[in-house]
Design a protein around this motif. Sequence first.
Motif, PDB file in Angstrom:
ATOM      1  N   SER A   1      -2.599  10.967   8.841  1.00 47.13           N
ATOM      2  CA  SER A   1      -1.200  10.945   8.431  1.00 47.13           C
ATOM      3  C   SER A   1      -0.283  10.578   9.592  1.00 47.13           C
ATOM      4  O   SER A   1       0.619   9.738   9.449  1.00 47.13           O
TER       5      SER A   1
ATOM      6  N   THR B   1      -0.638   6.880  10.351  1.00 49.26           N
ATOM      7  CA  THR B   1      -0.050   6.076   9.279  1.00 49.26           C
ATOM      8  C   THR B   1       1.465   6.018   9.396  1.00 49.26           C
ATOM      9  O   THR B   1       2.077   4.938   9.357  1.00 49.26           O
ATOM     10  N   GLU B   2       2.080   7.192   9.551  1.00 50.30           N
ATOM     11  CA  GLU B   2       3.544   7.236   9.606  1.00 50.30           C
ATOM     12  C   GLU B   2       4.079   6.527  10.840  1.00 50.30           C
ATOM     13  O   GLU B   2       5.103   5.829  10.777  1.00 50.30           O
TER      14      GLU B   2
ATOM     15  N   VAL C   1       3.902   2.750  10.289  1.00 51.49           N
ATOM     16  CA  VAL C   1       4.962   2.305   9.379  1.00 51.49           C
ATOM     17  C   VAL C   1       6.279   2.161  10.137  1.00 51.49           C
ATOM     18  O   VAL C   1       7.023   1.190   9.946  1.00 51.49           O
ATOM     19  N   VAL C   2       6.565   3.125  11.017  1.00 47.37           N
ATOM     20  CA  VAL C   2       7.782   3.045  11.834  1.00 47.37           C
ATOM     21  C   VAL C   2       7.769   1.782  12.688  1.00 47.37           C
ATOM     22  O   VAL C   2       8.820   1.165  12.923  1.00 47.37           O
TER      23      VAL C   2
ATOM     24  N   ASP D   1       2.516  -2.824   7.684  1.00 50.69           N
ATOM     25  CA  ASP D   1       2.352  -2.600   6.249  1.00 50.69           C
ATOM     26  C   ASP D   1       1.057  -1.809   6.040  1.00 50.69           C
ATOM     27  O   ASP D   1      -0.039  -2.372   6.104  1.00 50.69           O
TER      28      ASP D   1
ATOM     29  N   GLN E   1       0.961  12.429   0.691  1.00 51.79           N
ATOM     30  CA  GLN E   1       2.338  12.001   0.915  1.00 51.79           C
ATOM     31  C   GLN E   1       2.388  11.009   2.075  1.00 51.79           C
ATOM     32  O   GLN E   1       1.766  11.228   3.115  1.00 51.79           O
ATOM     33  N   THR E   2       3.146   9.930   1.906  1.00 48.14           N
ATOM     34  CA  THR E   2       3.267   8.937   2.962  1.00 48.14           C
ATOM     35  C   THR E   2       4.517   8.101   2.745  1.00 48.14           C
ATOM     36  O   THR E   2       4.981   7.937   1.610  1.00 48.14           O
ATOM     37  N   SER E   3       5.057   7.576   3.848  1.00 49.66           N
ATOM     38  CA  SER E   3       6.162   6.637   3.755  1.00 49.66           C
ATOM     39  C   SER E   3       5.643   5.207   3.605  1.00 49.66           C
ATOM     40  O   SER E   3       6.416   4.277   3.414  1.00 49.66           O
ATOM     41  N   GLY E   4       4.308   5.044   3.703  1.00 54.22           N
ATOM     42  CA  GLY E   4       3.696   3.767   3.394  1.00 54.22           C
ATOM     43  C   GLY E   4       3.430   3.691   1.896  1.00 54.22           C
ATOM     44  O   GLY E   4       4.101   4.329   1.093  1.00 54.22           O
ATOM     45  N   THR E   5       2.424   2.927   1.522  1.00 49.87           N
ATOM     46  CA  THR E   5       2.037   2.814   0.110  1.00 49.87           C
ATOM     47  C   THR E   5       0.831   3.704  -0.135  1.00 49.87           C
ATOM     48  O   THR E   5      -0.168   3.601   0.573  1.00 49.87           O
TER      49      THR E   5
END
Length: 336
Positions: free
Chosen positions: A26, A29-30, A33-34, A38, A48-52
């Motif tokens: 996680s 991943t986050e 994304v920042v 992609d 839960q993620t701010s990605g897909t």
Amino acid sequence: MRIAMLAPIAWRTPPRHYGPWELVTSLLTEALVVRGVDVTLFATLDSQTSGTLAGVVPAPYSEDPSIDAKVWEFAHLAHVFERAGEFDLIHNQADFPAHAFSGLVDTPMVTTIHGFSSDRILPMYAPYQDRVHYVAISDADRHLSLRYAATIHHGIPLDDFPFDPTGSDDLLFFGRMHPDKGAAEAVAAAQASGRRLHMAGIVQDDRYWREAVEPHVDGERIVYHGAVGGKARTDLLGRARALLHLIGFDEPFGLSVVEAMACGTPVIAYNRGSMPELIEHGVNGFLVDNLDEAIAAIDRVGEIDRTACRARVAERFSVEAMAERYHALYTSILGG
């Protein structure tokens, strides 16, 4: 750059309490994304993620007894590799089963090895090292039979771990209740030092807990808090005089060690595995070889500057540094 991030399915990503592999997955991943990457996170559907988020597994098998681990792990892997052509790279955080699929797709693959458990798993690593790029989480955890693309230490979000400049007189054990983690040794060291010990973590070995640890838990001198997360977690990490990490195995990393130091808490650890890569003796903790040395180190904790503990984490173990190194590795694999 399109990355498929393959998470384990034992716990939610990020985990509610315990789940170190899912936590690192996680965090990375986050952070990616920042950085504008992609990222599609393949994880349990409650993740839960701010990605897909992509997934087929209804819930983590360690939390929902109706989930058959083997059945849903294969469904999980099939889902990722059936979509492999949509991505530039697959980053596998879920151990060796994914290697069986790696030769069936053209998409390059990175595997973070979250601890090389024994030589028995070599048959699912050695034959795939021309196809899969391996990342060790410490130099200590590199296996001599394998080639590695990099060693990349885990990173943590420093702002999530408030600095406590004073701590307290109490000691802390934070980890699984298992012989590997040295829970009983932490109890013995605390009792010998005459200090209160707070303990937190899941019970992974029931017999060990019942026979070696639980009889000492009295709620006063030895206090067990169970599995904790959120503010309760950081409060325990920051309020301690020292974290006792008297491990019984060659630990590949040790997130709780870095998290404690981020809060300003020095760490007293057995000098094995990755501990010399995390702890500078006399600067952010003490490396010891036996219980007597651990007890003596408890009395010396006052020599440690708590600000130095946090500074070392900021310098070496930030989530931003981890993401930067992985991003550079991806770029190298994909030809710049």
